[in-house]
Design a protein around this motif. Structure first.
Motif, PDB file in Angstrom:
ATOM      1  N   ARG A   1     -14.455 -43.698   0.766  1.00 10.62           N
ATOM      2  CA  ARG A   1     -12.968 -43.412   0.717  1.00 10.62           C
ATOM      3  C   ARG A   1     -12.490 -42.149   1.047  1.00 10.62           C
ATOM      4  O   ARG A   1     -11.427 -42.180   1.968  1.00 10.62           O
ATOM      5  CB  ARG A   1     -12.730 -43.982  -0.703  1.00 10.62           C
ATOM      6  CG  ARG A   1     -13.158 -45.210  -1.203  1.00 10.62           C
ATOM      7  CD  ARG A   1     -12.544 -45.676  -2.327  1.00 10.62           C
ATOM      8  NE  ARG A   1     -11.219 -45.583  -2.585  1.00 10.62           N
ATOM      9  CZ  ARG A   1     -10.543 -46.802  -2.066  1.00 10.62           C
ATOM     10  NH1 ARG A   1     -11.166 -47.845  -1.488  1.00 10.62           N
ATOM     11  NH2 ARG A   1      -9.221 -46.808  -2.197  1.00 10.62           N
ATOM     12  N   ASP A   2     -13.027 -41.092   0.940  1.00  8.21           N
ATOM     13  CA  ASP A   2     -12.470 -39.775   1.131  1.00  8.21           C
ATOM     14  C   ASP A   2     -12.501 -39.788   2.583  1.00  8.21           C
ATOM     15  O   ASP A   2     -11.437 -39.055   3.292  1.00  8.21           O
ATOM     16  CB  ASP A   2     -13.407 -38.511   0.593  1.00  8.21           C
ATOM     17  CG  ASP A   2     -13.018 -38.367  -0.819  1.00  8.21           C
ATOM     18  OD1 ASP A   2     -12.102 -39.075  -1.253  1.00  8.21           O
ATOM     19  OD2 ASP A   2     -13.575 -37.302  -1.556  1.00  8.21           O
ATOM     20  N   PHE A   3     -13.811 -40.094   3.289  1.00 12.42           N
ATOM     21  CA  PHE A   3     -13.902 -40.303   4.593  1.00 12.42           C
ATOM     22  C   PHE A   3     -12.970 -40.865   5.420  1.00 12.42           C
ATOM     23  O   PHE A   3     -12.342 -40.522   6.493  1.00 12.42           O
ATOM     24  CB  PHE A   3     -15.354 -40.919   4.963  1.00 12.42           C
ATOM     25  CG  PHE A   3     -15.879 -40.744   6.330  1.00 12.42           C
ATOM     26  CD1 PHE A   3     -16.013 -39.285   6.926  1.00 12.42           C
ATOM     27  CD2 PHE A   3     -16.518 -41.880   7.078  1.00 12.42           C
ATOM     28  CE1 PHE A   3     -16.627 -39.311   8.041  1.00 12.42           C
ATOM     29  CE2 PHE A   3     -17.004 -41.802   8.107  1.00 12.42           C
ATOM     30  CZ  PHE A   3     -16.831 -40.304   8.795  1.00 12.42           C
ATOM     31  N   ALA A   4     -12.489 -41.948   4.858  1.00 12.17           N
ATOM     32  CA  ALA A   4     -11.411 -43.041   5.679  1.00 12.17           C
ATOM     33  C   ALA A   4     -10.265 -42.320   5.355  1.00 12.17           C
ATOM     34  O   ALA A   4      -9.214 -42.188   6.436  1.00 12.17           O
ATOM     35  CB  ALA A   4     -11.378 -44.268   4.630  1.00 12.17           C
ATOM     36  N   ARG A   5      -9.538 -41.568   4.618  1.00 16.80           N
ATOM     37  CA  ARG A   5      -8.524 -40.978   4.390  1.00 16.80           C
ATOM     38  C   ARG A   5      -8.227 -39.908   5.351  1.00 16.80           C
ATOM     39  O   ARG A   5      -7.374 -39.655   6.057  1.00 16.80           O
ATOM     40  CB  ARG A   5      -8.352 -40.084   3.001  1.00 16.80           C
ATOM     41  CG  ARG A   5      -8.218 -41.158   1.768  1.00 16.80           C
ATOM     42  CD  ARG A   5      -6.903 -41.624   1.757  1.00 16.80           C
ATOM     43  NE  ARG A   5      -5.575 -40.596   1.580  1.00 16.80           N
ATOM     44  CZ  ARG A   5      -4.461 -40.631   1.670  1.00 16.80           C
ATOM     45  NH1 ARG A   5      -3.942 -41.934   2.001  1.00 16.80           N
ATOM     46  NH2 ARG A   5      -3.747 -39.783   1.572  1.00 16.80           N
ATOM     47  N   VAL A   6      -9.641 -38.943   5.659  1.00 18.42           N
ATOM     48  CA  VAL A   6      -9.635 -37.869   6.517  1.00 18.42           C
ATOM     49  C   VAL A   6      -9.434 -38.614   7.851  1.00 18.42           C
ATOM     50  O   VAL A   6      -8.554 -38.353   8.818  1.00 18.42           O
ATOM     51  CB  VAL A   6     -10.666 -37.391   6.438  1.00 18.42           C
ATOM     52  CG1 VAL A   6     -10.955 -36.029   7.294  1.00 18.42           C
ATOM     53  CG2 VAL A   6     -10.792 -36.504   5.152  1.00 18.42           C
ATOM     54  N   LEU A   7     -10.377 -39.507   8.287  1.00 10.45           N
ATOM     55  CA  LEU A   7     -10.687 -39.970   9.612  1.00 10.45           C
ATOM     56  C   LEU A   7      -9.379 -40.798  10.017  1.00 10.45           C
ATOM     57  O   LEU A   7      -9.118 -40.669  11.340  1.00 10.45           O
ATOM     58  CB  LEU A   7     -11.904 -40.918   9.781  1.00 10.45           C
ATOM     59  CG  LEU A   7     -12.979 -40.475  10.274  1.00 10.45           C
ATOM     60  CD1 LEU A   7     -12.841 -40.483  11.817  1.00 10.45           C
ATOM     61  CD2 LEU A   7     -13.636 -39.178   9.910  1.00 10.45           C
ATOM     62  N   SER A   8      -8.727 -41.723   9.121  1.00 10.93           N
ATOM     63  CA  SER A   8      -7.650 -41.919   9.555  1.00 10.93           C
ATOM     64  C   SER A   8      -6.410 -41.347   9.899  1.00 10.93           C
ATOM     65  O   SER A   8      -5.504 -41.745  10.465  1.00 10.93           O
ATOM     66  CB  SER A   8      -7.186 -43.143   8.770  1.00 10.93           C
ATOM     67  OG  SER A   8      -7.037 -42.918   7.296  1.00 10.93           O
ATOM     68  N   GLY A   9      -6.385 -40.046   9.631  1.00  9.35           N
ATOM     69  CA  GLY A   9      -5.345 -39.175   9.753  1.00  9.35           C
ATOM     70  C   GLY A   9      -5.675 -38.746  11.226  1.00  9.35           C
ATOM     71  O   GLY A   9      -4.712 -38.298  11.861  1.00  9.35           O
ATOM     72  N   TYR A  10      -6.628 -38.929  11.594  1.00  7.71           N
ATOM     73  CA  TYR A  10      -7.063 -38.291  12.966  1.00  7.71           C
ATOM     74  C   TYR A  10      -6.961 -39.253  14.375  1.00  7.71           C
ATOM     75  O   TYR A  10      -7.042 -38.961  15.202  1.00  7.71           O
ATOM     76  CB  TYR A  10      -8.537 -37.836  13.296  1.00  7.71           C
ATOM     77  CG  TYR A  10      -8.780 -36.719  12.274  1.00  7.71           C
ATOM     78  CD1 TYR A  10      -7.829 -35.820  11.543  1.00  7.71           C
ATOM     79  CD2 TYR A  10     -10.221 -36.325  11.828  1.00  7.71           C
ATOM     80  CE1 TYR A  10      -8.084 -34.702  10.665  1.00  7.71           C
ATOM     81  CE2 TYR A  10     -10.662 -35.432  11.143  1.00  7.71           C
ATOM     82  CZ  TYR A  10      -9.539 -34.464  10.526  1.00  7.71           C
ATOM     83  OH  TYR A  10      -9.908 -33.574   9.759  1.00  7.71           O
TER      84      TYR A  10
END
Ligand code: NCD
Length: 340
Positions: free
Chosen positions: A91-100
């Motif tokens: 979930r954290d990973f998705a928050r970060v990656l989807s910002g990029y």
């Protein structure tokens, strides 16, 4: 289904009209995939290609499809080279990656993991295979190939006769393909697998509720006669709990020229999602079939580009802009002739 901005996690999301739309858009991608024209419609867009399980064609073709639409690709492969190895949650990973990124393609060894990731992603996520669960883009390209191959034989997907051979328990490509076939009419499906590797009941039950004819076989020769499509799969050794278990199934079903000629109708199309296991002990789809014109495995991989371009164009809502942002290619497009 609307497609625009949506995650593509399971083929259960598609109605028949959605599948037909993907195929129509895929047809329109041909000049670009064939390098007759280029389009820059996705100029400035970024695809994050996150592949945490072995992959060649799915990963590379997602990337090439995005590039062919003019977008850029960032890739992470392997758990060990990502922060998941430091204990970061999906979930954290998705928050970060989807910002990029504008869109994310993801493969992971756990069933349901891509959906979990998508639940926290602000960008649309396309499932590139989650454990033994699903592989929607593969199923779409397989069905698109089936449609094209049948068209040469004056047939359609309705009334299709297909044999699906091999590891039907863990093969996610077959799971998605069978679910996708469910929405067509009167399909006859032979499920050919060794005892212990049968298709999950939930999938065979689904096919029966749609009134298709479903038959089970544990002998290769019996299950492959009288079909239009022979779809062979690899034993998914990576999903077995021990090497001994994997060894038990290796090389049990081998499709080769002799078996094909003796048991299949002369026009039966041979398909495989690839990679095929060509090691001596396995030989599930023999290379002695490579000059057989009914072998469609490399037409399948070519079609993968068209289908993945179509998915990106639909999800990012540029279908009608692709041609507007196009121009002729500037390099010599004479490609080496294919003798496959
Ligand atoms: C399939 C997969 O990964 O599920 N490969 C692919 O994406 N073309 C099939 C397989 O690995 O056997």
């Amino acid at each position: 289904m609307n497609f625009v901005g949506e995650h593509i996690l399971s083929v259960s999301q598609f109605e028949r009209k959605d599948i037909e739309l993907v195929f129509e858009v895929a047809d329109r991608m041909e000049p670009y995939a064939n390098r007759q024209r280029i389009t820059r419609v996705l100029q400035g867009a970024i695809l994050s290609n996150m592949f945490f399980e072995a992959s060649t064609r799915t990963r590379v073709s997602f990337g090439c499809a995005f590039n062919l639409l003019g977008g850029d690709v960032r890739e992470t492969t392997g758990i060990s080279s990502s922060a998941i190895a430091k204990g970061e949650s999906l979930r954290d990973f998705a928050r970060v990656l989807s910002g990029y990124s504008d869109v994310i393609a993801m493969r992971h060894s756990e069933a349901g993991s891509v959906a979990e990731f998508a639940g926290a992603s602000r960008s649309p996520v396309i499932n590139g295979g989650d454990g033994a669960n699903e592989h929607p883009s593969q199923a779409l390209l397989d069905l698109y190939t089936i449609k094209k191959e049948l068209a040469y034989r004056n047939k359609a997907i309705d009334d299709l006769r297909i044999a699906v051979v091999g590891d039907l328990k863990y093969g996610r490509a077959v799971h998605s393909l069978l679910k996708l076939l469910a929405v067509f009419k009167s399909v006859s499906i032979n499920l050919v697998s060794p005892p212990g590797l049968q298709v999950p009941e939930e999938i065979s039950d689904l096919l029966k509720t749609y009134d298709h004819s479903v038959s089970f076989f544990d002998k290769l020769e019996e299950g492959i006669s009288a079909v239009d499509i022979l779809y062979v799969t690899r034993t998914q050794e990576e999903r077995f709990s021990s090497q001994e278990e994997a060894d038990r199934y290796r090389g049990l079903f081998r499709v080769n020229e002799a078996i094909y000629t003796q048991h299949c109708e002369p026009n039966t199309v041979i398909m495989h999602p690839l990679p095929r296991d060509s090691r001596t002990a396995a030989q599930e789809l023999s290379e002695d079939l490579d000059n057989n014109p009914n072998l469609a495995i490399f037409r399948q991989t070519d079609n993968g580009i068209l289908i993945r371009m179509a998915l990106f164009a639909l999800v990012l809502d540029v279908v009608d802009l692709v041609d507007k942002h196009s121009s002729p290619v500037t390099w010599n497009t004479r490609r080496r002739s294919r003798k496959l």
